[in-house]
Motif scaffolding. Structure first.
Motif, PDB file in Angstrom:
ATOM      1  N   ILE A 150       2.333  -5.014   2.777  1.00 46.71           N
ATOM      2  CA  ILE A 150       1.211  -6.090   2.924  1.00 46.71           C
ATOM      3  C   ILE A 150      -0.029  -5.572   3.528  1.00 46.71           C
ATOM      4  O   ILE A 150      -1.195  -5.735   3.340  1.00 46.71           O
ATOM      5  N   ALA A 151       0.254  -4.448   4.516  1.00 46.28           N
ATOM      6  CA  ALA A 151      -0.915  -3.948   5.404  1.00 46.28           C
ATOM      7  C   ALA A 151      -1.500  -3.069   4.364  1.00 46.28           C
ATOM      8  O   ALA A 151      -2.933  -2.860   4.484  1.00 46.28           O
ATOM      9  N   GLY A 152      -0.989  -2.570   3.482  1.00 50.23           N
ATOM     10  CA  GLY A 152      -1.432  -1.490   2.541  1.00 50.23           C
ATOM     11  C   GLY A 152      -2.440  -2.159   1.469  1.00 50.23           C
ATOM     12  O   GLY A 152      -3.176  -1.712   0.925  1.00 50.23           O
ATOM     13  N   ILE A 153      -2.412  -3.493   1.550  1.00 47.19           N
ATOM     14  CA  ILE A 153      -3.200  -4.286   0.579  1.00 47.19           C
ATOM     15  C   ILE A 153      -4.617  -4.178   1.318  1.00 47.19           C
ATOM     16  O   ILE A 153      -5.578  -4.241   0.421  1.00 47.19           O
ATOM     17  N   PHE A 154      -4.713  -3.982   2.379  1.00 46.81           N
ATOM     18  CA  PHE A 154      -6.038  -4.261   3.307  1.00 46.81           C
ATOM     19  C   PHE A 154      -6.346  -2.990   3.845  1.00 46.81           C
ATOM     20  O   PHE A 154      -7.572  -2.637   3.923  1.00 46.81           O
ATOM     21  N   LEU A 155      -5.388  -1.782   3.823  1.00 49.82           N
ATOM     22  CA  LEU A 155      -5.805  -0.552   4.275  1.00 49.82           C
ATOM     23  C   LEU A 155      -5.759   0.437   3.305  1.00 49.82           C
ATOM     24  O   LEU A 155      -4.398   0.916   2.696  1.00 49.82           O
ATOM     25  N   PRO A 156      -6.784   1.128   2.961  1.00 48.52           N
ATOM     26  CA  PRO A 156      -6.832   2.064   1.704  1.00 48.52           C
ATOM     27  C   PRO A 156      -5.898   3.159   1.773  1.00 48.52           C
ATOM     28  O   PRO A 156      -5.479   3.682   0.658  1.00 48.52           O
ATOM     29  N   LEU A 157      -5.709   3.552   3.111  1.00 45.65           N
ATOM     30  CA  LEU A 157      -4.937   4.824   3.097  1.00 45.65           C
ATOM     31  C   LEU A 157      -3.395   4.832   2.986  1.00 45.65           C
ATOM     32  O   LEU A 157      -2.561   5.503   3.169  1.00 45.65           O
ATOM     33  N   LEU A 158      -3.113   3.414   3.322  1.00 42.07           N
ATOM     34  CA  LEU A 158      -1.678   3.187   3.222  1.00 42.07           C
ATOM     35  C   LEU A 158      -1.068   2.466   2.084  1.00 42.07           C
ATOM     36  O   LEU A 158      -1.725   1.442   1.530  1.00 42.07           O
ATOM     37  N   PRO A 159      -0.158   3.117   1.230  1.00 36.30           N
ATOM     38  CA  PRO A 159       0.008   2.441  -0.161  1.00 36.30           C
ATOM     39  C   PRO A 159       0.779   1.188  -0.217  1.00 36.30           C
ATOM     40  O   PRO A 159       1.584   1.051   0.642  1.00 36.30           O
ATOM     41  N   THR A 160       0.646   0.494  -1.227  1.00 35.76           N
ATOM     42  CA  THR A 160       1.306  -0.974  -1.403  1.00 35.76           C
ATOM     43  C   THR A 160       2.568  -0.532  -2.098  1.00 35.76           C
ATOM     44  O   THR A 160       3.651  -1.047  -1.522  1.00 35.76           O
ATOM     45  N   THR A 161       2.350  -0.291  -3.243  1.00 32.14           N
ATOM     46  CA  THR A 161       3.498  -0.377  -4.295  1.00 32.14           C
ATOM     47  C   THR A 161       4.786   0.396  -3.820  1.00 32.14           C
ATOM     48  O   THR A 161       5.810  -0.143  -3.686  1.00 32.14           O
ATOM     49  N   PRO A 162       4.803   1.758  -3.160  1.00 35.57           N
ATOM     50  CA  PRO A 162       5.966   2.357  -2.844  1.00 35.57           C
ATOM     51  C   PRO A 162       6.549   1.545  -1.905  1.00 35.57           C
ATOM     52  O   PRO A 162       7.858   1.506  -1.792  1.00 35.57           O
ATOM     53  N   PHE A 163       5.959   1.111  -0.820  1.00 37.99           N
ATOM     54  CA  PHE A 163       6.768   0.241   0.273  1.00 37.99           C
ATOM     55  C   PHE A 163       7.356  -0.825  -0.395  1.00 37.99           C
ATOM     56  O   PHE A 163       8.582  -1.407  -0.049  1.00 37.99           O
ATOM     57  N   LEU A 164       6.612  -1.823  -1.344  1.00 37.34           N
ATOM     58  CA  LEU A 164       7.218  -2.715  -1.839  1.00 37.34           C
ATOM     59  C   LEU A 164       8.423  -2.588  -2.937  1.00 37.34           C
ATOM     60  O   LEU A 164       9.451  -3.502  -2.812  1.00 37.34           O
ATOM     61  N   LEU A 165       8.312  -1.490  -3.557  1.00 33.40           N
ATOM     62  CA  LEU A 165       9.452  -0.984  -4.087  1.00 33.40           C
ATOM     63  C   LEU A 165      10.541  -0.523  -3.238  1.00 33.40           C
ATOM     64  O   LEU A 165      11.775  -0.955  -3.808  1.00 33.40           O
ATOM     65  N   LEU A 166      10.439   0.134  -2.469  1.00 38.93           N
ATOM     66  CA  LEU A 166      11.496   0.530  -1.279  1.00 38.93           C
ATOM     67  C   LEU A 166      11.919  -0.815  -0.699  1.00 38.93           C
ATOM     68  O   LEU A 166      13.328  -1.209  -0.592  1.00 38.93           O
ATOM     69  N   ALA A 167      11.219  -1.662  -0.317  1.00 39.87           N
ATOM     70  CA  ALA A 167      11.935  -3.024   0.285  1.00 39.87           C
ATOM     71  C   ALA A 167      12.712  -3.864  -0.890  1.00 39.87           C
ATOM     72  O   ALA A 167      13.853  -4.192  -0.756  1.00 39.87           O
ATOM     73  N   ALA A 168      12.139  -3.939  -2.128  1.00 38.88           N
ATOM     74  CA  ALA A 168      13.142  -4.444  -3.178  1.00 38.88           C
ATOM     75  C   ALA A 168      14.652  -3.684  -3.296  1.00 38.88           C
ATOM     76  O   ALA A 168      15.253  -4.147  -3.455  1.00 38.88           O
TER      77      ALA A 168
END
Length: 135
Positions: free
Chosen positions: A14-32
């Motif tokens: 979720i933070a990666g949605i707003f911070l460009p250096l933090l990726p969103t997809t890998p974190f959400l896939l890892l969470a899944a």
């Protein structure tokens, strides 16, 4: 432990949605992944979540990303990276690293398959469908 790791990954995603250096997809896939191995309830919540559930399903199933999301992601990426490069960071080598990250993410998103939902058949009004039977 997997629930804790999955929850941290959701927060980082979720933070990666707003911070460009933090990726969103890998974190959400890892969470899944973590939730699928530890909690059916959390996994179901993540996969059916109205904000990123469909995004995760489409990505995992290889269907790609909708064009609108690509355009928004790339626009936000370049806006925030440009601002950071020109106004926040003064060291040339850090600016170069940020530019390299932006270019790499852009290449990844552009090469990713564009998801196009199948158009649903338009339902005809009752008067049109019944008139064909009368002929």
């Amino acid at each position: 432990m997997l629930i804790v790791i999955g929850t941290i990954c959701v927060i980082l995603g979720i933070a990666g949605i707003f911070l460009p250096l933090l990726p969103t997809t890998p974190f959400l896939l890892l969470a899944a992944f973590c939730y699928s191995r530890s909690s059916a309830r959390f996994y179901h919540w993540l996969i059916t979540n109205r904000w990123f559930g469909e995004y995760i399903r489409n990505y995992r199933e290889g269907r790609g990303m909708p064009l609108k999301q690509k355009v928004i992601a790339l626009s936000l990426l370049w806006l925030t990276m440009s601002y950071s490069i020109w106004f926040v960071v003064s060291q040339w080598w850090v600016q170069l690293i940020l530019l390299g990250i932006a270019v790499s993410v852009t290449i990844h998103l552009v090469r990713m398959k564009t998801f196009r939902p199948e158009p649903q058949e338009a339902e005809l009004p009752a008067e049109y469908s019944s008139s064909k039977e009368a002929d």
